[in-house]
Design a protein around this motif. Structure first.
Motif, PDB file in Angstrom:
ATOM      1  N   ASP A  23       0.831  -1.209   0.000  1.00  0.00           N
ATOM      2  CA  ASP A  23       0.000   0.000   0.000  1.00  0.00           C
ATOM      3  C   ASP A  23       0.865   1.258   0.000  1.00  0.00           C
ATOM      4  O   ASP A  23       0.559   2.236  -0.692  1.00  0.00           O
ATOM      5  N   GLU A  24       1.943   1.234   0.786  1.00  0.00           N
ATOM      6  CA  GLU A  24       2.831   2.396   0.817  1.00  0.00           C
ATOM      7  C   GLU A  24       3.522   2.595  -0.525  1.00  0.00           C
ATOM      8  O   GLU A  24       3.665   3.730  -1.005  1.00  0.00           O
ATOM      9  N   LEU A  25       3.932   1.508  -1.152  1.00  0.00           N
ATOM     10  CA  LEU A  25       4.539   1.633  -2.471  1.00  0.00           C
ATOM     11  C   LEU A  25       3.539   2.146  -3.497  1.00  0.00           C
ATOM     12  O   LEU A  25       3.866   2.963  -4.357  1.00  0.00           O
ATOM     13  N   ALA A  26       2.303   1.667  -3.400  1.00  0.00           N
ATOM     14  CA  ALA A  26       1.268   2.116  -4.324  1.00  0.00           C
ATOM     15  C   ALA A  26       1.016   3.619  -4.185  1.00  0.00           C
ATOM     16  O   ALA A  26       0.810   4.323  -5.175  1.00  0.00           O
ATOM     17  N   GLU A  27       1.048   4.111  -2.949  1.00  0.00           N
ATOM     18  CA  GLU A  27       0.869   5.547  -2.730  1.00  0.00           C
ATOM     19  C   GLU A  27       2.075   6.317  -3.267  1.00  0.00           C
ATOM     20  O   GLU A  27       1.934   7.382  -3.874  1.00  0.00           O
ATOM     21  N   ALA A  28       3.267   5.784  -3.037  1.00  0.00           N
ATOM     22  CA  ALA A  28       4.482   6.465  -3.480  1.00  0.00           C
ATOM     23  C   ALA A  28       4.553   6.564  -4.999  1.00  0.00           C
ATOM     24  O   ALA A  28       5.104   7.528  -5.544  1.00  0.00           O
ATOM     25  N   TYR A  29       3.984   5.572  -5.684  1.00  0.00           N
ATOM     26  CA  TYR A  29       4.053   5.534  -7.148  1.00  0.00           C
ATOM     27  C   TYR A  29       2.706   5.798  -7.819  1.00  0.00           C
ATOM     28  O   TYR A  29       2.524   5.467  -8.982  1.00  0.00           O
ATOM     29  N   ALA A  30       1.792   6.408  -7.104  1.00  0.00           N
ATOM     30  CA  ALA A  30       0.470   6.669  -7.671  1.00  0.00           C
ATOM     31  C   ALA A  30       0.576   7.529  -8.931  1.00  0.00           C
ATOM     32  O   ALA A  30       1.403   8.447  -9.007  1.00  0.00           O
ATOM     33  N   TYR A  31      -0.259   7.213  -9.906  1.00  0.00           N
ATOM     34  CA  TYR A  31      -0.328   8.057 -11.100  1.00  0.00           C
ATOM     35  C   TYR A  31      -0.885   9.425 -10.721  1.00  0.00           C
ATOM     36  O   TYR A  31      -1.723   9.530  -9.818  1.00  0.00           O
ATOM     37  N   PRO A  32      -0.452  10.482 -11.393  1.00  0.00           N
ATOM     38  CA  PRO A  32      -1.026  11.802 -11.114  1.00  0.00           C
ATOM     39  C   PRO A  32      -2.481  11.861 -11.537  1.00  0.00           C
ATOM     40  O   PRO A  32      -2.917  11.109 -12.423  1.00  0.00           O
ATOM     41  N   ASP A  33      -3.234  12.735 -10.904  1.00  0.00           N
ATOM     42  CA  ASP A  33      -4.628  12.932 -11.301  1.00  0.00           C
ATOM     43  C   ASP A  33      -4.660  13.431 -12.744  1.00  0.00           C
ATOM     44  O   ASP A  33      -3.869  14.316 -13.115  1.00  0.00           O
ATOM     45  N   PRO A  34      -5.547  12.884 -13.569  1.00  0.00           N
ATOM     46  CA  PRO A  34      -5.598  13.319 -14.974  1.00  0.00           C
ATOM     47  C   PRO A  34      -6.016  14.777 -15.097  1.00  0.00           C
ATOM     48  O   PRO A  34      -6.841  15.269 -14.335  1.00  0.00           O
ATOM     49  N   GLN A  35      -5.396  15.465 -16.042  1.00  0.00           N
ATOM     50  CA  GLN A  35      -5.732  16.856 -16.306  1.00  0.00           C
ATOM     51  C   GLN A  35      -6.732  16.944 -17.454  1.00  0.00           C
ATOM     52  O   GLN A  35      -6.639  16.171 -18.418  1.00  0.00           O
ATOM     53  N   PRO A  36      -7.716  17.835 -17.364  1.00  0.00           N
ATOM     54  CA  PRO A  36      -8.698  17.959 -18.456  1.00  0.00           C
ATOM     55  C   PRO A  36      -7.997  18.251 -19.777  1.00  0.00           C
ATOM     56  O   PRO A  36      -7.132  19.112 -19.862  1.00  0.00           O
ATOM     57  N   ASP A  37      -8.353  17.500 -20.798  1.00  0.00           N
ATOM     58  CA  ASP A  37      -7.777  17.686 -22.129  1.00  0.00           C
ATOM     59  C   ASP A  37      -8.741  17.070 -23.124  1.00  0.00           C
ATOM     60  O   ASP A  37      -8.925  15.855 -23.143  1.00  0.00           O
ATOM     61  N   PRO A  38      -9.374  17.887 -23.970  1.00  0.00           N
ATOM     62  CA  PRO A  38     -10.386  17.362 -24.893  1.00  0.00           C
ATOM     63  C   PRO A  38      -9.828  16.582 -26.070  1.00  0.00           C
ATOM     64  O   PRO A  38     -10.561  15.910 -26.769  1.00  0.00           O
ATOM     65  N   SER A  39      -8.519  16.636 -26.312  1.00  0.00           N
ATOM     66  CA  SER A  39      -7.969  15.949 -27.471  1.00  0.00           C
ATOM     67  C   SER A  39      -7.938  14.439 -27.246  1.00  0.00           C
ATOM     68  O   SER A  39      -7.845  13.976 -26.104  1.00  0.00           O
ATOM     69  N   PRO A  40      -8.040  13.646 -28.327  1.00  0.00           N
ATOM     70  CA  PRO A  40      -7.995  12.180 -28.174  1.00  0.00           C
ATOM     71  C   PRO A  40      -6.711  11.733 -27.493  1.00  0.00           C
ATOM     72  O   PRO A  40      -5.619  12.092 -27.910  1.00  0.00           O
ATOM     73  N   GLY A  41      -6.864  10.955 -26.450  1.00  0.00           N
ATOM     74  CA  GLY A  41      -5.696  10.457 -25.744  1.00  0.00           C
ATOM     75  C   GLY A  41      -4.962  11.497 -24.928  1.00  0.00           C
ATOM     76  O   GLY A  41      -3.882  11.242 -24.403  1.00  0.00           O
ATOM     77  N   GLY A  42      -5.562  12.674 -24.780  1.00  0.00           N
ATOM     78  CA  GLY A  42      -4.866  13.777 -24.129  1.00  0.00           C
ATOM     79  C   GLY A  42      -4.718  13.629 -22.639  1.00  0.00           C
ATOM     80  O   GLY A  42      -3.984  14.397 -22.014  1.00  0.00           O
ATOM     81  N   ARG A  43      -5.413  12.667 -22.026  1.00  0.00           N
ATOM     82  CA  ARG A  43      -5.359  12.531 -20.576  1.00  0.00           C
ATOM     83  C   ARG A  43      -4.507  11.331 -20.147  1.00  0.00           C
ATOM     84  O   ARG A  43      -4.554  10.913 -19.004  1.00  0.00           O
TER      85      ARG A  43
END
Length: 263
Positions: A23-43
């Motif tokens: 769990d600690e490793l999962a938190e340490a390596y968590a993906y960043p929250d996605p940023q809004p991006d309307p382009s295909p695959g932009g997130r």
């Protein structure tokens, strides 16, 4: 893991001698929250996980295992468990004897909460599709294995791959794969948390195309000499691309670094 040194706070947050929990490793390596991006695959967010010896070798005798460690494999498993898809080159699939990603009970609740399936898909990048379709990677996956290839791929190999249950994704107009199109094609399928495990040729292509967001690099306290590949191959960039250090973990002399693309 023995120590974690976030770059914003050099004080270790784990006691000396205590192994980090998953769990600690999962938190340490968590993906960043996605940023809004309307382009295909932009997130999407594409991270690479590689290991290198002190003298720059990405492998020994053609494989990465000899310069790895038990702690490195724990992080390897954690990064896979956080990903939607693992992108890997065909040469690495053949050399390392790739198998399907497995479901891991320790990450089941986390994946369910994130809207993910039980295990990530494996996406193999191959121009020729010269792969063993009777191997477990194609006959025993929890989710169908994906094949990223170009429009010029041999039609008979495409048909054989599809008969084996693989999903073939065309991500290039010629014989090869265009990294930008590959990343977008995966994201368009909802596979936005992306992880590549190389090999060096594929990582070099991703770096050259400017699509790599993060590098998780294990620095192994070993010297190999010889003429082994570096972690990224192919033509050099005209201007080196700067990445920023995000964190460092250490155990038994192995350094587990995490770098992100600078804004």
């Amino acid at each position: 893991m023995r120590r974690l040194f976030p770059v914003t706070d050099p004080t270790p947050v784990a006691a000396e001698g205590r192994e980090w929990s998953l769990d600690e490793l999962a938190e340490a390596y968590a993906y960043p929250d996605p940023q809004p991006d309307p382009s295909p695959g932009g997130r999407s967010w594409l991270r690479a996980n590689m290991v290198s010896s002190l003298d720059g070798a990405a492998q020994h005798d053609g494989r990465s295992e000899p310069i790895s460690s038990a702690a490195d494999m724990r992080i390897f498993g954690t990064l896979r468990a956080l990903a939607d898809v693992v992108v890997v080159g065909a040469e690495t699939v053949r050399a390392e004897g790739y198998r399907p990603a497995r479901a891991r009970e320790a990450f089941a609740a986390r994946r369910e909460a994130a809207g993910q399936g039980p295990a990530p898909a494996i996406a193999v990048v191959s121009a020729s599709l010269e792969l063993d379709f009777s191997a477990p990677l194609f006959t025993q996956p929890l989710v169908p294995t994906l094949l990223l290839t170009g429009a010029g791929a041999p039609p008979e190999r495409v048909r054989e791959a599809e008969r084996a249950g693989a999903e073939v994704i065309v991500a290039g107009d010629g014989t090869g794969v265009e990294p930008v199109r590959a990343v977008r094609a995966l994201a368009d399928r909802g596979l936005t948390r992306q992880l590549t495990e190389g090999g060096p040729r594929l990582l070099g292509q991703l770096v050259a195309a400017g699509v790599l967001d993060e590098l998780c690099l294990t620095v192994s306290p070993m010297l190999t000499a010889g003429n082994a590949q570096r972690i990224a191959g192919g033509p050099a960039l005209a201007v080196p691309e700067r990445f920023a250090l995000d964190s460092i973990l250490e155990e038994d002399g192995f350094l587990f670094t995490r770098y992100r693309r600078t804004p």
